[in-house]
Scaffold this motif. Structure first.
Motif, short mmCIF file in Angstrom:
data_model
loop_
_atom_site.label_atom_id
_atom_site.label_comp_id
_atom_site.label_asym_id
_atom_site.label_seq_id
_atom_site.Cartn_x
_atom_site.Cartn_y
_atom_site.Cartn_z
N ARG B 9 35.63 32.41 58.14
CA ARG B 9 37.03 32.39 57.72
C ARG B 9 37.22 32.70 56.24
NH1 ARG B 9 40.66 29.18 60.64
NH2 ARG B 9 40.75 30.07 62.72
N LEU B 10 36.14 32.76 55.51
CA LEU B 10 36.25 32.89 54.05
C LEU B 10 36.68 34.28 53.61
CD1 LEU B 10 35.77 31.11 51.56
CD2 LEU B 10 33.43 31.97 51.48
N SER B 11 37.54 34.31 52.58
CA SER B 11 37.91 35.57 51.94
C SER B 11 37.80 35.38 50.43
CB SER B 11 39.34 35.96 52.33
OG SER B 11 39.75 37.13 51.63
N LEU B 12 37.38 36.42 49.75
CA LEU B 12 37.21 36.33 48.30
C LEU B 12 38.37 37.01 47.59
CD1 LEU B 12 35.28 35.67 45.82
CD2 LEU B 12 34.63 38.10 45.97
N ASN B 13 39.15 36.23 46.86
CA ASN B 13 40.13 36.85 45.96
C ASN B 13 39.36 37.30 44.74
OD1 ASN B 13 42.05 36.94 43.67
ND2 ASN B 13 43.53 36.44 45.27
N THR B 14 39.53 38.57 44.39
CA THR B 14 38.68 39.14 43.33
C THR B 14 38.89 38.49 41.97
OG1 THR B 14 40.24 40.93 42.82
CG2 THR B 14 38.55 41.37 44.50
N ALA B 15 39.99 37.76 41.79
CA ALA B 15 40.21 37.05 40.53
C ALA B 15 39.08 36.05 40.26
CB ALA B 15 41.55 36.32 40.54
N THR B 16 38.47 35.57 41.33
CA THR B 16 37.42 34.56 41.22
C THR B 16 36.20 35.07 40.43
OG1 THR B 16 38.17 33.75 43.37
CG2 THR B 16 36.03 32.94 42.61
N TRP B 21 32.73 41.29 37.86
CA TRP B 21 32.55 42.38 38.80
C TRP B 21 33.73 43.35 38.85
CZ3 TRP B 21 30.37 39.62 43.84
CH2 TRP B 21 28.98 39.48 43.71
N THR B 22 33.41 44.61 39.07
CA THR B 22 34.42 45.60 39.45
C THR B 22 34.76 45.35 40.92
OG1 THR B 22 32.78 47.15 40.29
CG2 THR B 22 33.38 47.34 37.95
N LEU B 23 35.75 46.06 41.43
CA LEU B 23 36.11 45.92 42.84
C LEU B 23 34.97 46.41 43.74
CD1 LEU B 23 38.00 45.19 45.09
CD2 LEU B 23 39.26 47.32 44.71
N ALA B 24 34.34 47.52 43.34
CA ALA B 24 33.21 48.04 44.13
C ALA B 24 32.12 46.98 44.25
CB ALA B 24 32.67 49.31 43.48
N GLN B 25 31.83 46.32 43.15
CA GLN B 25 30.80 45.27 43.18
C GLN B 25 31.23 44.09 44.05
OE1 GLN B 25 30.63 45.00 38.80
NE2 GLN B 25 28.41 45.24 38.96
N ALA B 234 47.41 23.26 62.07
CA ALA B 234 48.26 22.66 63.09
C ALA B 234 49.61 23.39 63.18
CB ALA B 234 48.50 21.18 62.79
N ALA B 235 50.02 23.97 62.06
CA ALA B 235 51.28 24.71 62.05
C ALA B 235 51.15 26.05 62.77
CB ALA B 235 51.75 24.93 60.61
N GLY B 236 49.89 26.47 62.98
CA GLY B 236 49.69 27.71 63.72
C GLY B 236 49.04 28.83 62.93
N TYR B 237 48.61 28.54 61.71
CA TYR B 237 47.94 29.58 60.92
C TYR B 237 46.49 29.69 61.35
CZ TYR B 237 46.01 32.15 56.95
OH TYR B 237 45.38 33.08 56.16
N GLY B 238 46.08 30.91 61.68
CA GLY B 238 44.70 31.09 62.11
C GLY B 238 43.96 32.13 61.29
N GLY B 239 44.49 32.44 60.10
CA GLY B 239 43.93 33.50 59.28
C GLY B 239 42.83 33.05 58.34
N LEU B 240 42.55 33.89 57.38
CA LEU B 240 41.45 33.65 56.45
C LEU B 240 41.79 32.58 55.42
CD1 LEU B 240 40.46 37.41 55.95
CD2 LEU B 240 39.14 35.68 57.17
N HIS B 241 40.75 32.02 54.81
CA HIS B 241 40.88 31.06 53.72
C HIS B 241 40.42 31.77 52.45
CE1 HIS B 241 39.89 27.82 57.00
NE2 HIS B 241 41.05 28.43 57.21
N GLU B 242 41.36 32.08 51.61
CA GLU B 242 41.08 32.93 50.45
C GLU B 242 40.80 32.08 49.22
OE1 GLU B 242 44.03 36.11 50.07
OE2 GLU B 242 43.93 35.86 47.90
N VAL B 243 39.61 32.26 48.67
CA VAL B 243 39.24 31.50 47.47
C VAL B 243 39.75 32.24 46.23
CG1 VAL B 243 37.37 30.59 46.06
CG2 VAL B 243 37.12 30.71 48.54
N GLU B 244 40.61 31.56 45.48
CA GLU B 244 41.14 32.19 44.26
C GLU B 244 40.99 31.21 43.10
OE1 GLU B 244 45.08 34.75 42.97
OE2 GLU B 244 45.39 32.93 44.12
N ILE B 245 40.03 31.45 42.24
CA ILE B 245 39.73 30.54 41.15
C ILE B 245 39.80 31.27 39.80
CG2 ILE B 245 38.04 28.92 40.19
CD1 ILE B 245 36.85 28.65 43.00
N PHE B 246 40.81 30.92 39.02
CA PHE B 246 40.90 31.42 37.64
C PHE B 246 40.18 30.39 36.78
CE2 PHE B 246 44.55 32.96 39.92
CZ PHE B 246 44.79 34.23 39.44
N SER B 247 39.07 30.75 36.19
CA SER B 247 38.28 29.74 35.50
C SER B 247 37.55 30.32 34.30
CB SER B 247 37.26 29.12 36.47
OG SER B 247 36.36 28.29 35.78
N GLU B 248 38.26 30.29 33.20
CA GLU B 248 37.72 30.85 31.97
C GLU B 248 36.50 30.08 31.47
OE1 GLU B 248 41.00 31.43 29.25
OE2 GLU B 248 40.41 33.54 29.31
#
Lengths: 270, 270
Positions: B9-16, B21-25, B234-248
């Motif tokens: 279920r995991l998805s990577l938000n590139t901000a993390t 990394w570049t997008l290609a990476q 429970a509300a009916g969402y069955g999509g991905l869980h996107e990790v988005e961590i802004f962490s300087e």
């Protein structure tokens, strides 16, 4: 009685000059600057002594717009601490005891349980507060302080609690904590003059560089103060406007008499 | 206790990993670590080129849980910028275009007017989004970002907007922005699987030292992630869980492969 000019509505929360002045100095400062109200923090009262503080406030003809603070119901000694806070509020003739209700207990992530504990804690101290004639003012704190300072974070949530608890309790509306709320006008109207026990002003700076101690002086930020004041007054609040500015970078570094002069000047436009 | 989330279920938000990394990476990194989804930011897409990005995502079999971001309706070039964002979202097959709606216009303190402008802006771009088959996901942002990033600050407010606007629009539920909300469970239920278009995870650190870039890795803060996930599912969402961590201070300084490994490990417990 004719409505007081805006300038006479000002009250100084001692946090605004906490780095510079003792409570005795703040009391004298208010008198010197013609500021009618004061709202002391309890650490400052402890330094001065409750009796001495009460006499000095009375001798200088100041109203006490609130005592800061009771609350922190998720801390271990909450019961005794709130009992003392009510006594102190009574002793200095405070118009309310401001409740900063506390956040999550150590190691807990259960916000719903923390909120339940807060409700029970307020219910437990409310009879004593009523008996002492000290209204309790729940202060909803900004959501960014939900974990560490207060798990009551909107006016709607605070008013729901008031409705559940009955008489002798209301809210402190601090623009810093609630200015962003899309339901602000609606909930201020709902609160009405009966539930609004205090009105705190300052400003929200852009950028804000610290979650606790980077508040702005009225006029230096983005809060539409005249609009919120109009809502609060239209709801029936006719009390003092208490300036409370936590400002490590700016106002705590200035001469306190200068700070008070700026507060007065800016208050006229807000 | 809800069952552990599937690793798939995991998805990577590139901000993390935006500092490393570049997008290609990032695309290669997701494939290498067995992470099924990705959510690119548009600056990273611009660097790589939309076509190249779309091909690389497809070649690596990744789902695109969202494109970050459209919105900023209070900025001057909002119309063109959102048109391009919709095109890009379509080109990379994004499951939604995340809208960070913008805050107060320069020199303005009129939050109500800004909110009206946002509503009109979304209404203006919605027909194009529908035509392109790109659902728009309003992301309510934390109230501490109301002035400078988004004047939509609660799920309730976002859902009221969705109700007013009709089909093709929903919300991105980011735990960082909404975890504190006393009405969170109620509003997630209200949203349902139809309106919840994205689910973003990270954690709230205590203390938080910066209003933008001090997010925590799942498990390092105080957000009850399993509970919120249970509500969302429970509300009916069955999509991905996107990790988005802004962490300087922490995660942008670590080796990106290590960051992805930690994301996967922590996601299992949340």
């Amino acid at each position: 009685m004719p409505s007081a000019p805006a300038a006479a509505r000002l009250s100084l929360n001692t946090a605004t000059v906490k780095a510079q002045w003792t409570l005795a100095q703040a009391i004298e400062g208010c008198a010197r600057h013609g500021i009618r109200g004061i709202a002391p923090w309890r650490d400052k009262i402890a330094e001065m002594g409750v009796k001495q503080a009460a006499s000095a406030i009375k001798a200088n003809g100041l109203e006490v717009s609130g005592l800061c603070r009771g609350g922190f119901f998720t801390a271990k000694d909450w019961r005794d601490d709130n009992r003392r806070a009510i006594e102190e509020a009574h002793a200095i003739g405070a118009q309310c005891l401001v409740l900063v209700v506390g956040g999550l207990p150590p190691e807990s992530k259960d916000l719903a349980a923390a909120r339940e504990r807060v409700k029970e804690g307020i219910a437990a101290i409310l009879p004593e507060a009523r008996q002492a004639g000290v209204p309790l003012a729940i202060e909803p704190l900004h959501p960014m302080q939900a974990a560490d300072r207060a798990c009551i974070n909107t006016l709607e949530q605070a008013l729901d609690l008031c409705d559940a608890l009955g008489e002798g309790i209301g809210v402190a509306v601090d623009v810093y904590h609630v200015w962003w709320d899309p339901k602000l006008e609606q909930q201020i109207r709902r609160a009405g003059g009966k539930r609004i026990l205090a009105y705190h002003i300052c400003d929200w700076l852009v950028p804000t560089r610290d979650l606790l101690n980077d508040r702005g002086m009225m006029g230096d930020g983005v809060i539409d103060l005249p609009r919120i004041r109009a809502w609060v007054e239209a709801a029936g609040y006719g009390g003092l406007h208490e300036v409370e500015i936590f400002s490590e970078r700016v106002w705590w570094r200035r001469d306190a008499d200068e700070v008070l002069a700026v507060c007065k000047e800016r208050h006229r436009a807000t």
